[in-house]
Design an enzyme around this catalytic site. Sequence first.
Site, PDB file in Angstrom:
ATOM      1  N   TYR A  89      31.136  28.296  39.384  1.00  0.00           N
ATOM      2  CA  TYR A  89      32.374  27.922  38.689  1.00  0.00           C
ATOM      3  C   TYR A  89      32.236  26.624  37.892  1.00  0.00           C
ATOM      4  O   TYR A  89      32.630  26.571  36.717  1.00  0.00           O
ATOM      5  CB  TYR A  89      33.540  27.790  39.666  1.00  0.00           C
ATOM      6  CG  TYR A  89      34.074  29.081  40.226  1.00  0.00           C
ATOM      7  CD1 TYR A  89      33.621  30.324  39.780  1.00  0.00           C
ATOM      8  CD2 TYR A  89      35.059  29.077  41.211  1.00  0.00           C
ATOM      9  CE1 TYR A  89      34.120  31.498  40.309  1.00  0.00           C
ATOM     10  CE2 TYR A  89      35.571  30.247  41.740  1.00  0.00           C
ATOM     11  CZ  TYR A  89      35.091  31.457  41.292  1.00  0.00           C
ATOM     12  OH  TYR A  89      35.599  32.618  41.822  1.00  0.00           O
ATOM     13  N   HIS A 113      44.758  35.679  51.975  1.00  0.00           N
ATOM     14  CA  HIS A 113      45.673  36.812  51.861  1.00  0.00           C
ATOM     15  C   HIS A 113      46.841  36.728  52.848  1.00  0.00           C
ATOM     16  O   HIS A 113      48.007  36.776  52.459  1.00  0.00           O
ATOM     17  CB  HIS A 113      44.936  38.129  52.102  1.00  0.00           C
ATOM     18  CG  HIS A 113      43.828  38.405  51.128  1.00  0.00           C
ATOM     19  ND1 HIS A 113      43.826  37.904  49.845  1.00  0.00           N
ATOM     20  CD2 HIS A 113      42.687  39.140  51.242  1.00  0.00           C
ATOM     21  CE1 HIS A 113      42.745  38.323  49.218  1.00  0.00           C
ATOM     22  NE2 HIS A 113      42.033  39.065  50.043  1.00  0.00           N
TER      23      HIS A 113
END
Length: 517
Positions: A157, A276
Amino acid sequence: MGTNEWHVERRSTSDTDSPLAPRRDVLETGTLSIVVLGASGDLAKKKTFPALFHLYKQDLLPSDEVHIFGYARSKISTDELRNKLQSYLIPKKDASPKDLHDVSDFLQLVKYISGGYDSEEGFRLLDIEISEHEYLKNSKEGSSRRLFYLALPPSVYPSVCKMIKTYCMNKSDLGGWTRVVVEKPFGRDLESAEELSNQIGELFEEPQIYRIDHYLGKELVQNMLVLRFANRFFLPLWNRDNIDNVQIVFREDFGTEGRGGYFDQYGIIRDIIQNHLLQVLCLITMEKPVSLKPEHIRDEKVKVLQSVLPIRDDEVVLGQYEGYKDDPTVPDESNTPTFATAILRIHNERWEGVPFIMKAGKALNSRKAEIRVQFKDVPGDIFRSKTQGRNEFVIRLQPSEAIYMKFTVKQPGLEMSAVQSELDLSYGQRYQGITIPEAYERLILDTIRGDQQHFVRRDELKASWEIFTPLLHKIDRGELKPIPYKPGSRGPAEADELLEKAGYVQTHGYIWIPPTL
């Protein structure tokens, strides 16, 4: 009518002023260039490109304004990438002539550029290709949009974002923008997540960064705010006075299946629970936001996370399925859990004393994800219905999306006996003919629209890692050990014992069956 005139007309209609109205004004002025970095990888092929294709089929990515660029290190041609993608867009056995035509047209929008993720030459070439597309579409300089989707490991990234910032930015003085979508896992713990946030934050402003958690794009997760805040009968019940415990469950009936080496770096808590399931927890427990504006919603989620107490060791059960270490990519001494149950407790007025049971595991006896809200026993129960089980409100996220309430009714017949039944909203039966969008479709569309409601803000990310980092470090140091369990079981028996200690009462003799059409 010209392209820009069409969009002005569509945007002037009154229905787009409502936050819940369908939004069709995806493109405003200028072109949209979507760059999928890691285009030859599994995530891009299985999720990103299919989501883009489905948006294209719904006329949400007009071919006269959108171009899609794939970028990766693989030395392949554009035609080779298109051929690889074809089978992921529509399986040939299910494809109609129109489907095949749509696939062919969509793939003409895709162009591939090969280059390294820290390659000045590669990103200069990418910028040239994007600029050429913008020039051919007569896009004014500074009015174009550039969306970079990083279907890549987090380790690259920083270098990729630096290359984008240096070579591929669009000028924003005429309404254009550059946005970056980053996938999880965003760090391994608080320290690494903050380091990653700092590195990306030095290059882009927070409104340009979209930290994607695909669970926030699921239909039933998105329904949480409507269920909670648009229905009067939930408002007085949704608190510690009426709710005994809440389970948030993710179960898979298969193991790591060739991903053992990757999974072993993270484990079930980092892979599922910290992101999640914790996002689901926020939507269940947050207070009503001031409005539906993304920042107001994200403000309330952060408040919840900051109210979570430290996780106690005696309220955690870890497991590892037998045979996990048979994978040659998994170390023989691996301490990585493939199953975890952890109890979270929220220290605020609404939820004090209510255990939130977070449970996730692989190689279990069923596949499902659900939220199970269990209410307290009826006081002065004259029907002795406690033997039947408690009232539960269940939101089934997948598969067979449904919302149902378990409640006690009279057993049909001459006797006055109680039995558990349900009030059921099963989506497959109630909404026939409606296709539920894939989570990635919705989230990519939100990114194009600039709606960050369903994306994780930096302070939210930090607060989530603060909850789990102490526990994860204990596991990494070997201080907490996973208990072996058999594949195809419910997981370690100790996890069921923990649920019982937390106050969860299991219903015996009742099984929810999705209604048939």
